[in-house]
Motif scaffolding. Sequence first.
Motif, PDB file in Angstrom:
ATOM      1  N   TYR A   1     150.623  30.669  53.051  1.00 20.97           N
ATOM      2  CA  TYR A   1     150.670  32.073  53.456  1.00 20.97           C
ATOM      3  C   TYR A   1     151.337  32.323  54.807  1.00 20.97           C
ATOM      4  O   TYR A   1     151.461  33.483  55.209  1.00 20.97           O
ATOM      5  CB  TYR A   1     149.251  32.653  53.489  1.00 20.97           C
ATOM      6  CG  TYR A   1     148.463  32.394  52.239  1.00 20.97           C
ATOM      7  CD1 TYR A   1     148.931  32.832  50.999  1.00 20.97           C
ATOM      8  CD2 TYR A   1     147.252  31.700  52.271  1.00 20.97           C
ATOM      9  CE1 TYR A   1     148.211  32.595  49.833  1.00 20.97           C
ATOM     10  CE2 TYR A   1     146.524  31.467  51.108  1.00 20.97           C
ATOM     11  CZ  TYR A   1     147.008  31.902  49.900  1.00 20.97           C
ATOM     12  OH  TYR A   1     146.292  31.664  48.753  1.00 20.97           O
TER      13      TYR A   1
ATOM     14  N   ARG B   1     150.484  44.314  46.917  1.00 19.68           N
ATOM     15  CA  ARG B   1     150.724  44.485  48.351  1.00 19.68           C
ATOM     16  C   ARG B   1     150.532  45.943  48.753  1.00 19.68           C
ATOM     17  O   ARG B   1     150.016  46.232  49.837  1.00 19.68           O
ATOM     18  CB  ARG B   1     152.121  43.995  48.714  1.00 19.68           C
ATOM     19  CG  ARG B   1     152.369  43.958  50.229  1.00 19.68           C
ATOM     20  CD  ARG B   1     153.726  43.401  50.582  1.00 19.68           C
ATOM     21  NE  ARG B   1     153.883  43.338  52.038  1.00 19.68           N
ATOM     22  CZ  ARG B   1     153.557  42.298  52.783  1.00 19.68           C
ATOM     23  NH1 ARG B   1     153.054  41.216  52.214  1.00 19.68           N
ATOM     24  NH2 ARG B   1     153.734  42.310  54.102  1.00 19.68           N
TER      25      ARG B   1
ATOM     26  N   THR C   1     148.247  37.705  47.930  1.00 14.59           N
ATOM     27  CA  THR C   1     148.609  37.990  49.316  1.00 14.59           C
ATOM     28  C   THR C   1     147.340  38.185  50.131  1.00 14.59           C
ATOM     29  O   THR C   1     146.566  39.107  49.850  1.00 14.59           O
ATOM     30  CB  THR C   1     149.469  39.264  49.426  1.00 14.59           C
ATOM     31  OG1 THR C   1     150.675  39.093  48.681  1.00 14.59           O
ATOM     32  CG2 THR C   1     149.816  39.562  50.879  1.00 14.59           C
TER      33      THR C   1
ATOM     34  N   SER D   1     147.454  38.436  56.393  1.00 15.33           N
ATOM     35  CA  SER D   1     148.870  38.172  56.654  1.00 15.33           C
ATOM     36  C   SER D   1     149.669  39.446  56.905  1.00 15.33           C
ATOM     37  O   SER D   1     150.842  39.373  57.286  1.00 15.33           O
ATOM     38  CB  SER D   1     149.488  37.408  55.476  1.00 15.33           C
ATOM     39  OG  SER D   1     149.571  38.226  54.309  1.00 15.33           O
TER      40      SER D   1
END
Length: 378
Positions: free
Chosen positions: A73, A171, A205, A209
Motif C-alpha cells: 500500500y 476509492r 485501498t 493511504s
Amino acid sequence: MTKFGTAIFTEMTLLAQEHEAINLGQGAPDTEGPAVIHEAAIEAIRRGKNQYAPDRGTLVLREAIAQHQRHHYGIELDPETQIQASAGATEALCASIMSLCEPGDEVIVLEPYFDVYPAIIELAQGKLVPLRLNAPDYEVDEAKLCAAVTERTKLILVNTPHNPTGHLMTRDELEAIARVAIEYDLTVITDEVYEHLTFDGREHTPIASLPGMFERTLTISSSGKTFSTTGWKIGWFSGPEHLVEAAGLVKQYLTFSNGHPFQYGIARGLTLPDAEFHAIRDRLRQQRDLLVPSLERAGFGIMAADAGYFVSVDVAPLGYTDSYEFCRELPAKAGVAAIPMIPFYTDASGAESLVRFAFCKRPEVMIEAGKRLEKAFG
C-alpha cells in the motif's frame, strides 16, 4: 452485557451440529494455510519461544507488518512506535474503541455490522450510531454520513472489505468518508481483516493511504482470514504513534501479550511473495463461484460478493419474510446452516429477509451444499 445474549453464531452452529448440516454460517475455513507459516511457528516453539511475547509483539512480526504495508500500500510505518500486535482483530478493536471513546461519545458504524462492534461500544459506554448501507450495492452515502455527525461524534468505524455483505468500498466511497472525517475532525478506526480476499480484479485501498488520513486513522487487520489460522488469534493495529500508544495502553491490560510462537509464523506469512496471496484469493473466489450459481438456481436473491468470505442473499423470493425463521428451519430442511442478518442491524426494518452464507469451505463442500439447497428450494 446480558442484553446481547448468546451470539447468533453459537445458536446456528448448534443447530448445524444437531442436524448434521453443512455449516455455512460461521466464517471458519476448513483448509490449512501455507505450510511455511506452520513450519515457522513450529520452529519457534522448538527454539523456546514459549513464554510471554513483548507486549507490543515480537520485533520480527512488527517488522513484517511494516514491510507488508509498505509493499502492498505504500504506507510507511515505524515498527517501534506505530505497530502493536494483538489477540486477533477483536482485541485490537476492543483496545482501540475503549481507548478513544469516552462515556457518551458517539461512534458511527456502517450497518449491517459485525456483531462484536456494538458490544465493544457498550463496554466503552459509548453510543452506536448506525449508518445504513442498503442492499443490493451497500454503498456509503456521503450526505447521510454527514447527517449522522453530531457534536458528540468521536469515531467512524469502517469495515472494508465488509462483513457481512461482501462489499468492497470503492476509492470514491473512502474519499467521501475521509472528507467527513477531516471536516469534523473525527478519528477513523478501520477493520481490514479481509484485505487480501478481493475478487474479479478489484483491489483493496486502505483509508489510511488517502491524503490527510494517516494521522487520524487506526488500521486493524489480522492473519486468520488470509492464512486460515483463525485459531492462532494474531492480529495488529497500526497508525500514528499517538493513536497506537493510546490503544496500546488499554491492550496491555487485556491479554498483555499472546501467541508468542505463532507471531513468528505470521511474520513469515506476511512476507510471502505476491503469487502466494493471489493463489489464496483465487481459491476463495472459485469457492464463491461454486456456491453462488446454486443459490441463484434455488431462487435466492443474490447480492454481489466483491470480497471476503460471505455472500448475502434475500430469502423473500422463497416466501420468507423473517431471516431468523428461515435460518432456524434451514438445517433440518436442507442440511445447510446460514446466519440471519437481523442481528447485524440496530433496526432491521427493510432487511428482515436477508441471510449470509459463507463460502470459505473446500470446493467439494461448496458443491454438496449447493446441491442440497437446490434440492430443497429449486
